[in-house]
Design a protein around this motif. Structure first.
Motif, short mmCIF file in Angstrom:
data_model
loop_
_atom_site.label_atom_id
_atom_site.label_comp_id
_atom_site.label_asym_id
_atom_site.label_seq_id
_atom_site.Cartn_x
_atom_site.Cartn_y
_atom_site.Cartn_z
N GLY A 171 37.91 42.28 39.09
CA GLY A 171 37.72 43.59 39.70
C GLY A 171 37.95 44.72 38.71
O GLY A 171 37.20 45.71 38.70
N ALA A 172 38.98 44.59 37.87
CA ALA A 172 39.24 45.61 36.85
C ALA A 172 38.11 45.68 35.84
O ALA A 172 37.71 46.76 35.40
N TYR A 173 37.58 44.51 35.48
CA TYR A 173 36.47 44.46 34.52
C TYR A 173 35.22 45.13 35.11
O TYR A 173 34.52 45.88 34.41
N LEU A 174 34.96 44.89 36.39
CA LEU A 174 33.81 45.53 37.04
C LEU A 174 33.97 47.05 37.08
O LEU A 174 33.00 47.79 36.91
N ASP A 175 35.21 47.49 37.30
CA ASP A 175 35.44 48.94 37.33
C ASP A 175 35.24 49.54 35.95
O ASP A 175 34.68 50.65 35.83
N ILE A 176 35.68 48.85 34.91
CA ILE A 176 35.50 49.37 33.55
C ILE A 176 34.02 49.46 33.19
O ILE A 176 33.56 50.42 32.56
N LEU A 177 33.23 48.48 33.64
CA LEU A 177 31.80 48.47 33.32
C LEU A 177 31.00 49.43 34.19
O LEU A 177 30.13 50.15 33.69
N TYR A 178 31.28 49.43 35.51
CA TYR A 178 30.40 50.14 36.44
C TYR A 178 31.12 51.23 37.24
O TYR A 178 30.48 51.86 38.11
N ASP A 179 32.40 51.45 37.00
CA ASP A 179 33.17 52.49 37.68
C ASP A 179 33.07 52.33 39.20
O ASP A 179 32.70 53.25 39.94
#
Length: 248
Positions: A51-59
């Motif tokens: 989830g953190a990785y998705l936020d970093i990539l796609y906010d």
């Protein structure tokens, strides 16, 4: 968010005076339950990392993921224990949303210095391992008496967060919230581990609920350790810049 997790799950836990007098060793069936709990916990942490990785990539983090996280936790707690697959999926979804919520903090730490994230993760893991081991290896269940004290501490933490958001947070109030919250969730690691053992000894072996408890503790500690580590690094960077400006 982590305070909501802990208050919701904590309010649903019960224990008796008889469980406090149980000083016996952990049997094989309880050990198997613990293995399931810690495996589920590892998968929840992995879902948070995704989830953190998705936020970093796609906010993707924001109010939507916060509402989704709250909704999935409430849904999980309302689902009967017999529906283990559904509850496991809800736990993974809640962990994914929680990872997206703290994604901006993790992204900032990675951009500033990736070693900060590694330090916070290792530190949180070591703290979790040490405090959980202390609870598992304790011959007496005296840590169950922490429940009342920790419940009061949780109320204080909620009031500190409310005061900070309502009246504006000073540095002293912010420090109190961070360090008091850190101590609080370290205490919950011990208490929740022994509470999990006592329930398992009585035949209540809901590994998804127990994993949610421990995940809440781990997430609460990790966020606060990361904030403290990041702030210390920022202060050291400012001090170095001041020294460079003052040097001839």
């Amino acid at each position: 968010m982590d305070s909501f997790f802990q208050s919701e799950v904590f309010s649903s836990t019960t224990w008796s005076y008889e469980s406090m007098k149980n000083f016996g060793p952990i049997n094989a069936s309880v050990q198997n339950h613990l293995k399931q709990v810690y495996l589920t916990l590892c998968l929840a942490v992995a879902a948070s990392a995704a989830g953190a990785y998705l936020d970093i990539l796609y906010d993707v983090g924001g109010i939507t993921t916060m509402i989704g996280c709250l909704a999935t936790v409430v849904w999980l707690l309302a689902t009967p224990p017999s529906e283990q697959r559904q509850r496991f999926g809800l736990l993974m979804a809640a962990s994914l949303f929680q990872g997206a919520i703290i994604g901006p903090l993790i992204g900032f730490a990675v951009d500033f210095d990736p070693r900060i994230l590694v330090t916070a993760l290792v530190g949180s893991g070591l703290a979790f391992g040490c405090f959980s081991a202390a609870a598992l290896l304790a011959k007496r269940r005296q840590f169950l008496f922490l429940g009342g004290l920790l419940g009061s501490g949780l109320s204080i933490l909620l009031w500190l967060q409310l005061a900070s958001s309502t009246f504006g947070g000073s540095t002293a109030l912010y420090n109190a919230e961070i360090y008091f919250g850190l101590l609080l969730f370290l205490g919950y690691m011990v208490f929740d581990t022994q509470l999990m053992i006592e329930r398992a000894l009585r035949g209540d072996r809901d590994h998804v609920r127990d994993a949610l408890l421990l995940y809440t503790d781990f997430a609460g500690v990790f966020v606060r350790v990361l904030v403290v580590t990041l702030r210390n690094a920022l202060e050291r960077g400012q001090e170095r810049r001041k020294k460079k400006r003052q040097s001839p």
